[in-house]
Design a protein around this motif. Structure first.
Motif, PDB file in Angstrom:
ATOM      1  N   CYS A 199     -10.308   0.135  15.001  1.00  0.00           N
ATOM      2  CA  CYS A 199      -9.393   1.274  14.888  1.00  0.00           C
ATOM      3  C   CYS A 199      -9.694   2.098  13.636  1.00  0.00           C
ATOM      4  N   SER A 200      -9.941   1.407  12.539  1.00  0.00           N
ATOM      5  CA  SER A 200     -10.269   2.107  11.296  1.00  0.00           C
ATOM      6  C   SER A 200     -11.507   2.981  11.494  1.00  0.00           C
ATOM      7  N   HIS A 201     -12.502   2.451  12.172  1.00  0.00           N
ATOM      8  CA  HIS A 201     -13.724   3.221  12.445  1.00  0.00           C
ATOM      9  C   HIS A 201     -13.426   4.429  13.337  1.00  0.00           C
ATOM     10  N   MET A 202     -12.580   4.248  14.330  1.00  0.00           N
ATOM     11  CA  MET A 202     -12.263   5.352  15.241  1.00  0.00           C
ATOM     12  C   MET A 202     -11.586   6.508  14.487  1.00  0.00           C
ATOM     13  N   TYR A 203     -10.685   6.177  13.588  1.00  0.00           N
ATOM     14  CA  TYR A 203     -10.028   7.225  12.805  1.00  0.00           C
ATOM     15  C   TYR A 203     -11.000   7.876  11.816  1.00  0.00           C
ATOM     16  N   ALA A 204     -11.943   7.105  11.306  1.00  0.00           N
ATOM     17  CA  ALA A 204     -12.983   7.684  10.452  1.00  0.00           C
ATOM     18  C   ALA A 204     -13.835   8.660  11.265  1.00  0.00           C
ATOM     19  N   PHE A 205     -14.184   8.280  12.492  1.00  0.00           N
ATOM     20  CA  PHE A 205     -14.946   9.179  13.370  1.00  0.00           C
ATOM     21  C   PHE A 205     -14.146  10.444  13.668  1.00  0.00           C
ATOM     22  N   SER A 206     -12.847  10.287  13.832  1.00  0.00           N
ATOM     23  CA  SER A 206     -11.983  11.436  14.072  1.00  0.00           C
ATOM     24  C   SER A 206     -12.056  12.408  12.894  1.00  0.00           C
ATOM     25  N   ALA A 260      -6.281   9.100   6.120  1.00  0.00           N
ATOM     26  CA  ALA A 260      -5.211   8.207   5.650  1.00  0.00           C
ATOM     27  C   ALA A 260      -4.981   7.061   6.632  1.00  0.00           C
ATOM     28  N   THR A 261      -5.083   7.358   7.917  1.00  0.00           N
ATOM     29  CA  THR A 261      -4.893   6.309   8.919  1.00  0.00           C
ATOM     30  C   THR A 261      -6.034   5.306   8.870  1.00  0.00           C
ATOM     31  N   SER A 262      -7.246   5.781   8.703  1.00  0.00           N
ATOM     32  CA  SER A 262      -8.389   4.883   8.577  1.00  0.00           C
ATOM     33  C   SER A 262      -8.221   3.973   7.356  1.00  0.00           C
ATOM     34  N   THR A 263      -7.798   4.557   6.254  1.00  0.00           N
ATOM     35  CA  THR A 263      -7.570   3.791   5.024  1.00  0.00           C
ATOM     36  C   THR A 263      -6.443   2.780   5.216  1.00  0.00           C
ATOM     37  N   PHE A 264      -5.366   3.217   5.857  1.00  0.00           N
ATOM     38  CA  PHE A 264      -4.238   2.328   6.137  1.00  0.00           C
ATOM     39  C   PHE A 264      -4.694   1.136   6.962  1.00  0.00           C
ATOM     40  N   ALA A 271      -9.130  14.268  18.575  1.00  0.00           N
ATOM     41  CA  ALA A 271      -7.867  13.873  19.202  1.00  0.00           C
ATOM     42  C   ALA A 271      -8.052  12.662  20.114  1.00  0.00           C
ATOM     43  N   ASP A 272      -9.251  12.494  20.640  1.00  0.00           N
ATOM     44  CA  ASP A 272      -9.500  11.416  21.601  1.00  0.00           C
ATOM     45  C   ASP A 272      -9.885  10.082  20.956  1.00  0.00           C
ATOM     46  N   TYR A 273     -10.481  10.106  19.776  1.00  0.00           N
ATOM     47  CA  TYR A 273     -10.900   8.858  19.134  1.00  0.00           C
ATOM     48  C   TYR A 273      -9.769   7.832  19.018  1.00  0.00           C
ATOM     49  N   PRO A 274      -8.543   8.233  18.673  1.00  0.00           N
ATOM     50  CA  PRO A 274      -7.468   7.227  18.583  1.00  0.00           C
ATOM     51  C   PRO A 274      -7.199   6.484  19.893  1.00  0.00           C
TER      52      PRO A 274
END
Length: 172
Positions: free
Chosen positions: A93-100, A68-72, A127-130
């Protein structure tokens, strides 16, 4: 507690009281016990889950959060001004949350094979990707790290911390 769990499995019935107690007992061992209890009590399947199942419920919630964060963040790319620096950072940032989310999905496979050391590693990575998102904002002093992202980051990290606490008790 353990005897009650064995009895319920052996004779084919499950007492919600036993599993509610398992939620309380398990969550007490984690860093964010109140968050743990709140999430698990909101999922009806938790009443029939063992500790591994409870951890998988939390991983599912964390994965949904990351996705949801990646989409947001992707949607913010469309609605932000023409600030190319901000768009670049939001995309990162979107990519990092997708990796998460990917790391959390990998941890589910690790749980299935009872490879708890790998599950731990994947949840820690999730937890670290963000942090990379926060660091991307820090690279550009004129950009302000939005509270909406900071709140989502904290929530994801806290859920991951709960899962890590559960993995500690599952043993690896």
């Amino acid at each position: 507690m353990e005897i009650g769990l064995m009895v319920s499995y052996r004779y084919g019935f499950q007492s919600p009281m036993i599993f509610a107690g398992l939620i309380q007992t398990t969550c007490k061992t984690t860093k964010y016990a109140d968050l743990c209890v709140s999430i698990l009590h909101s999922d009806p399947t938790s009443l029939n889950s063992d500790t591994k199942g409870l951890a998988l419920i939390l991983i599912r919630v964390a994965t949904a959060n990351a996705t949801a964060t990646s989409t947001f963040l992707s949607s913010q790319l469309l609605t932000t001004t023409n600030d190319t620096t901000l768009k670049t950072v939001l995309k990162e940032c979107s990519h990092m949350y997708a990796f998460s989310g990917d790391a959390l999905r990998a941890s589910v496979q690790d749980f299935t094979s009872e490879s708890y050391d790998y599950a731990y590693m994947h949840v820690m990575a999730a937890a670290d990707y963000p942090n990379a998102c926060l660091n991307a904002f820090r690279r550009y002093p004129k950009l302000i790290y939005p509270q909406a992202i900071a709140s989502r980051e904290d929530e994801l990290k806290h859920i991951c911390d709960v899962v890590l606490g559960m993995i500690d008790h599952l043993g690896f």
